[in-house]
Structure formats: structure tokens, C-alpha cells
Design an enzyme around this catalytic site. Structure first.
Site, PDB file in Angstrom:
ATOM      1  N   ASP A  89       2.056  -3.248  -2.615  1.00  0.00           N
ATOM      2  CA  ASP A  89       2.575  -4.459  -1.967  1.00  0.00           C
ATOM      3  C   ASP A  89       2.031  -5.781  -2.526  1.00  0.00           C
ATOM      4  OD1 ASP A  89       3.835  -2.558  -0.484  1.00  0.00           O
ATOM      5  OD2 ASP A  89       2.984  -3.123   1.441  1.00  0.00           O
TER       6      ASP A  89
ATOM      7  N   LYS B 158       9.587   0.694   0.887  1.00  0.00           N
ATOM      8  CA  LYS B 158       9.214   1.243   2.199  1.00  0.00           C
ATOM      9  C   LYS B 158       9.470   0.215   3.289  1.00  0.00           C
ATOM     10  CE  LYS B 158       4.448  -0.107   1.633  1.00  0.00           C
ATOM     11  NZ  LYS B 158       4.442  -1.053   2.751  1.00  0.00           N
TER      12      LYS B 158
ATOM     13  N   CYS C  34      -1.444  -1.091   4.605  1.00  0.00           N
ATOM     14  CA  CYS C  34      -0.692  -0.247   3.666  1.00  0.00           C
ATOM     15  C   CYS C  34      -1.591   0.525   2.702  1.00  0.00           C
ATOM     16  CB  CYS C  34       0.364  -1.079   2.962  1.00  0.00           C
ATOM     17  SG  CYS C  34       1.647  -1.579   4.140  1.00  0.00           S
TER      18      CYS C  34
HETATM   19  C1  VGL Z   1       1.609  -4.578   5.456  1.00  0.00           C
HETATM   20  C2  VGL Z   1       1.617  -5.355   7.603  1.00  0.00           C
HETATM   21  C3  VGL Z   1       2.995  -5.263   7.657  1.00  0.00           C
HETATM   22  C4  VGL Z   1       0.803  -4.219   4.236  1.00  0.00           C
HETATM   23  C5  VGL Z   1       2.980  -4.467   5.478  1.00  0.00           C
HETATM   24  O1  VGL Z   1       1.353  -4.235   3.112  1.00  0.00           O
HETATM   25  O2  VGL Z   1      -0.398  -3.912   4.378  1.00  0.00           O
HETATM   26  N1  VGL Z   1       0.937  -4.994   6.513  1.00  0.00           N
HETATM   27  N2  VGL Z   1       3.669  -4.820   6.582  1.00  0.00           N
END
Ligand code: VGL
Ligand code: ZN
Length: 208
Positions: A8, A106, A151
Site C-alpha cells: 500500500d 484488495k 495492512c
Molecule cells: C490500511 C486502513 C485502512 C493500510 C488500509 O493500508 O494499512 N489501513 N485501509
């Protein structure tokens, strides 16, 4: 067989983004350097939400940080982030993405969140990452990215369950830290579950 798994690294998780992680930008030079190491495979994930995702505070007319039940399980609400096709969902500038072999999307199902790169938060549906990695013969996963306490954490815990050996590059992950201890607690939880916590300066020797 050495695989780099980058979690991410998207605009919304960097300072100035919708869900900006403090010092998230500090990991970019480390990631760029490690992408020059002789990994056999480089996989990147993208949090990739539809516009009214069930994890968004706005979807429920609530405030970020409140909790709801989503798909029957507890869900913390986030500001809208990483909406498919928007700037916030794009890879961070300054990151050299030319050597990525495979991208995993995702959080695409509006009715459930997906912190892990392998499964949704109920473990009902998988993202295809396990099948992809197994088809390549992946075993050791070197993991970096955002955020340590969401994540990264759930990706690592699932990886252990699925039989991989994860190595978490601690300086190349940053945490949201809703509670100030969340980063440390997450690292400990991953280590107790069987992950190796490694330092960036030890990485090169491990994979060359
Ligand atoms: C994430 C919160 C919501 C992450 C993704 O990538 O850690 N955290 N969506
Ligand atoms: Zn998300």
C-alpha cells in the site's frame, strides 16, 4: 526464491493524503534501494476501494475512528481513502515502480474490508495472491510498506498461516498508531506468530 512484498505505497497513506501515515514518505528511499537487490519476484499491493466502501466513515454518516459492524465483524471507520481510479490510490511519487512483477488489489468488496493482501477481514474471499505466490514457488517474503498496524500486520499474520516465512523490514514500515503503542504491539504480535523482524541494513546480505 526471494520475494519482496510492498504494501500500500499509495498517495493517501503518505503525509498529505486522506489517511496519511506519519513519516510514511521516509520509507521511499529505502524501498527504492531494496528494489535494486536481486529479488526473484517483486509484488505490490493496492488498497482499492469503491467510492462508498463500508470502511468509510462517510458511508455511515459517522466520524473516522468510530466503529460499526461490517459483514458481522467489528470495523473501525476511516476517512474515504484509496478510491479506485483517484489520485489517492496511485503509487507514491518518487517510488520507482518499474520493476514490479505483479499488483494485488484488495478492499474492492464494499461490504467488507481487507487489511491483509491475502484475504478479506472475515477470511471468506481470497485475493489470488496465495495462488500467485505458490505458482512462482515463493517461500521467503520480505515485507515493507504501510501501515505496520493494519495492512502490514494482517498480511504478515496470514502469510505465516499460509506457510510462508515473512521477514518484516522494520524501518521500511510505518504505523498509523491510533494508540501510541500500536506499532510496537503489532511488531511483537508478528514476531510471536513467527515473523522475522529485520533491519534494513541487514537486508542486502540476506538476499545476495
Ligand atoms: C490500511 C486502513 C485502512 C493500510 C488500509 O493500508 O494499512 N489501513 N485501509
Ligand atoms: Zn483501506
Amino acid at each position: 526464491m526471494q520475494t519482496l512484498l510492498l504494501v500500500d505505497l499509495q498517495n493517501d497513506f503518505f503525509p498529505g493524503g486522506a489517511l496519511g501515515v506519519k513519516e510514511g514518505d521516509h520509507i521511499i528511499p529505502l524501498v527504492n534501494e531494496m528494489m535494486q537487490y536481486p529479488f526473484d519476484l517483486i509484488v505490490a499491493t493496492k488498497d482499492w476501494h469503491p467510492a462508498s466502501h463500508g470502511s468509510f466513515s462517510t458511508t455511515h454518516h459517522k466520524t473516522p475512528g468510530e466503529h460499526v459492524k461490517l459483514g458481522g465483524i467489528d470495523q473501525i471507520l476511516w476517512p474515504p481513502h484509496c478510491i479506485q481510479g483517484t489520485w489517492g490510490a496511485e503509487y507514491a511519487p518518487g517510488w520507482d515502480t518499474t520493476h514490479i512483477d505483479h499488483v494485488v488489489y484488495k478492499g474492492t468488496d464494499p461490504s467488507i474490508d481487507s487489511y491483509s493482501a491475502f484475504f478479506d477481514n472475515r477470511h471468506y474471499k481470497d485475493t489470488g495472491l496465495d495462488a500467485y505466490l505458490k505458482s512462482k514457488g515463493a517461500k521467503n517474503l520480505y515485507i515493507a510498506g504501510l501501515a505496520t498496524d493494519y495492512c502490514v500486520r494482517y498480511t504478515v499474520l496470514d502469510a505465516i498461516q499460509l506457510g510462508y516465512t515473512p521477514y518484516v523490514i522494520v524501518e521500511a514500515c510505518k504505523a498509523v498508531n491510533l494508540k501510541p503503542t500500536d506499532e510496537q504491539d503489532s511488531l511483537e504480535q508478528m514476531q510471536i506468530a513467527g515473523a522475522h523482524l529485520i533491519h534494513f541494513h541487514d537486508l542486502k546480505a540476506l538476499i545476495t
